[in-house]
Motif scaffolding. Structure first.
Motif, short mmCIF file in Angstrom:
data_model
loop_
_atom_site.label_atom_id
_atom_site.label_comp_id
_atom_site.label_asym_id
_atom_site.label_seq_id
_atom_site.Cartn_x
_atom_site.Cartn_y
_atom_site.Cartn_z
N GLU A 255 14.06 41.63 1.67
CA GLU A 255 14.65 40.30 1.77
C GLU A 255 13.68 39.19 1.34
OE1 GLU A 255 12.92 41.34 5.83
OE2 GLU A 255 14.03 42.36 4.22
N GLN A 256 12.41 39.53 1.16
CA GLN A 256 11.43 38.51 0.79
C GLN A 256 10.96 38.63 -0.66
OE1 GLN A 256 8.47 39.21 3.94
NE2 GLN A 256 9.05 37.23 4.83
N GLU A 257 11.52 39.58 -1.39
CA GLU A 257 11.03 39.81 -2.75
C GLU A 257 11.16 38.56 -3.62
OE1 GLU A 257 11.67 42.77 -6.62
OE2 GLU A 257 13.26 42.56 -5.12
N GLY A 258 12.30 37.91 -3.59
CA GLY A 258 12.50 36.72 -4.42
C GLY A 258 11.51 35.63 -4.10
N ALA A 259 11.28 35.41 -2.81
CA ALA A 259 10.33 34.36 -2.40
C ALA A 259 8.92 34.70 -2.83
CB ALA A 259 10.40 34.16 -0.89
N VAL A 260 8.57 35.98 -2.75
CA VAL A 260 7.22 36.40 -3.16
C VAL A 260 7.03 36.19 -4.67
CG1 VAL A 260 5.76 38.44 -3.51
CG2 VAL A 260 6.80 38.00 -1.27
N VAL A 261 8.01 36.57 -5.45
CA VAL A 261 7.90 36.40 -6.91
C VAL A 261 7.77 34.92 -7.26
CG1 VAL A 261 9.11 36.65 -9.11
CG2 VAL A 261 9.08 38.55 -7.47
N GLU A 262 8.59 34.08 -6.64
CA GLU A 262 8.50 32.63 -6.93
C GLU A 262 7.17 32.07 -6.45
OE1 GLU A 262 10.53 30.85 -8.84
OE2 GLU A 262 11.42 32.84 -9.16
N GLY A 263 6.66 32.55 -5.32
CA GLY A 263 5.36 32.10 -4.83
C GLY A 263 4.23 32.47 -5.77
N LEU A 264 4.29 33.68 -6.33
CA LEU A 264 3.27 34.10 -7.29
C LEU A 264 3.30 33.23 -8.55
CD1 LEU A 264 3.74 37.97 -7.00
CD2 LEU A 264 1.68 36.72 -6.34
N LYS A 265 4.50 32.93 -9.03
CA LYS A 265 4.63 32.09 -10.21
C LYS A 265 4.07 30.69 -9.95
CE LYS A 265 8.85 34.24 -12.07
NZ LYS A 265 10.30 33.99 -12.35
N THR A 266 4.39 30.14 -8.80
CA THR A 266 3.92 28.79 -8.45
C THR A 266 2.40 28.76 -8.35
OG1 THR A 266 5.97 28.30 -7.26
CG2 THR A 266 4.03 26.97 -6.70
N ALA A 267 1.85 29.76 -7.68
CA ALA A 267 0.40 29.81 -7.50
C ALA A 267 -0.33 29.99 -8.82
CB ALA A 267 0.04 30.93 -6.53
N ALA A 268 0.16 30.92 -9.65
CA ALA A 268 -0.49 31.17 -10.94
C ALA A 268 -0.42 29.93 -11.84
CB ALA A 268 0.17 32.37 -11.63
N THR A 269 0.71 29.24 -11.81
CA THR A 269 0.88 28.04 -12.62
C THR A 269 -0.05 26.93 -12.17
OG1 THR A 269 3.19 28.60 -13.08
CG2 THR A 269 2.55 26.29 -13.36
#
Length: 470
Positions: A255-269
């Motif tokens: 249930e947290q996969e989407g949030a994790v992926v978006e968090g990784l994108k935000t952090a990397a950016t």
């Protein structure tokens, strides 16, 4: 190489016992060698990589080399003290004494990797010199510019019978590994480590292996997703993921996969808004490794994975001569994909979903070879304890990644396929020392009193009964 080894061993034997003052002087010279030539090392590192962040090199390879040496200088007096040990009753009452004395082993061989080619030479040398040894270093053929700087500057600070550098390709490395060292430390790939062990076995050389493997991140109960993903992205993109301790894959509640992926994108950016011209972002070491990573991404895509490339500025990497590679987040991964079978060693991060609680994630970790590290994010103390107790890894960091390696007073090493033995701090001193047991017998005839001297009789039977008492 044999002549260098023989010269070092001859000098070592002639100098015994190696005073602490000499050991500290070697440590001081080692630190000065790196500090005095920091700019040259950083230039060489960038040349070898095609581009390497200067600030990162100062942090990981310059400061990261001097810190363990300074730590060793500060603590070697305490490490080297003779340790008193107990003797069995009643020998202590009769004047017997027991102790452990730490002696240097002699000449230590160091086979260094390419990913941190300064730090992973100097960090072992901190323990090697603190223990009173001499050293021969085989540098990586993938970092020739850095190796050339070492060869040039080392001669200004050390006699060849104290520290010597050797360069060359696989054949030189094979011959180096087969030398009759008093200890050998290898940092590199698990597959090559098997050959190192075979070569060392001919002379029964003690070996420390610092390898890698697939170090997992477990996202657990109550994990702060923004903080988790920022720290994982930082660890994954440092040195473009070319770190033995880099988070290799993430295990995330479904249930947290989407949030994790978006968090990784935000952090990397946020950390790397551009990549191609960004001085903070490091390139892949060579064309072969860049192609390997590209092939593994395409293999995953062909087998059904979803690839999300974090390219904030929309840069054209295909048209660039640079070997820089953006972060690739890989979803829907399966075990038949190469990137789930091999250590990735680059900016590619698979995400695996799990359901049914943290035990399901633990089961996934335990189905694979024992990793160099396990990373857990979450605030549930019981869950933290369960991950630590139910997984076996070289080390672990809770609520971050990689940081345990920077703690000088913690041992660094793997277990099984991720390595054997450990170093850093006092553990490095002990790895590169021989713990000699020393027993001092009193003047009294202990053998007769204990019934050890024939003809055997009542005293002998009393001694045996004492030994068998439970």
């Amino acid at each position: 190489m044999k002549q260098i080894l023989e010269a070092q061993r001859t000098a070592f034997m002639a100098a015994l016992p190696e005073p602490l003052s000499v050991r500290k002087d070697r440590l001081r010279r080692a630190a000065a060698m790196i500090a005095d030539h920091a700019d040259r090392f950083c230039d060489a590192l960038s040349e070898d990589f095609g581009h390497r962040s200067r600030d990162q090199s100062m942090l990981t390879d310059i400061g990261g080399s001097i810190a363990p040496i300074t730590h060793a200088m500060k603590h070697v007096d305490r490490w080297a003290r003779t340790e008193r040990r107990k003797v069995q009753f009643p020998l202590g009452l009769l004047g017997a004494k027991a102790a452990v004395e730490y002696q240097p082993k002699g000449v230590v061989g160091v086979i260094a990797p390419w990913n941190f080619p300064v730090n992973l030479v100097m960090s072992p040398l901190a323990g090697i010199f603190a223990a009173g040894n001499r050293a021969m270093v085989k540098t990586s053929e993938f970092t020739p510019a850095t190796s050339a700087v070492f060869e040039e500057v080392a001669a200004r600070y050390f006699s060849p019978d104290e520290l010597a550098f050797v360069t060359g390709g696989p054949e030189v490395g094979k011959a180096f590994a087969g030398l009759p060292f008093d200890h050998l430390i290898f940092t590199g790939a698990t597959g090559i480590a098997k050959h190192i062990l075979h070569a060392a076995a001919d002379h029964l050389v003690p070996v420390t292996l610092e390898l890698g493997g697939k170090s997992p991140v477990i996202v657990g109960t109550g994990a702060d997703i923004a903080r988790t993903t920022e720290r994982v992205a930082l660890g994954k993109m440092l040195n473009a993921g070319q770190i033995c301790l880099a988070p290799d894959y993430m295990l995330v509640p479904a249930e947290q996969e989407g949030a994790v992926v978006e968090g990784l994108k935000t952090a990397a950016t946020a950390m790397y808004p551009t990549l191609l011209s960004n001085p903070d972002y490091t390139a892949i070491i060579n064309d072969r490794h860049h192609q390997r990573l590209t092939d593994w991404i395409e293999d995953a895509r062909a087998k059904g994975a979803t690839i999300e490339t974090v390219n904030p500025a929309g840069e054209d990497f295909a048209a660039s001569n640079s070997r820089k590679m953006p972060l690739h987040i890989v979803r829907d991964v399966t075990d038949d994909m190469t990137l789930m079978q091999e250590e990735i060693f680059g900016p590619v991060l698979p995400i695996r979903r799990y359901t049914g609680g943290v035990d399901a994630a633990i089961e996934t970790v335990n189905a694979r070879d024992r990793p160099l590290a396990v990373y857990y994010f979450g605030q549930d103390a019981g869950e933290q304890r369960r991950v630590l107790d139910r997984t076996i890894s070289g080390g672990a960091t809770i609520n971050d990644v990689i940081f345990h390696v920077s703690m000088e007073d913690l041992p660094f090493g793997g277990v099984g396929p991720s390595g054997m033995g450990a170093y850093h701090g006092v553990d490095g001193f002990k790895t590169f020392s021989h713990a000699k047991a020393v027993y001092r017998q009193p003047k009294i005839d202990v053998a007769k009193l204990a019934g050890l001297k024939p003809p055997y009789g009542a005293a002998t039977r009393r001694a045996v009964a004492g030994q068998m008492k439970r």
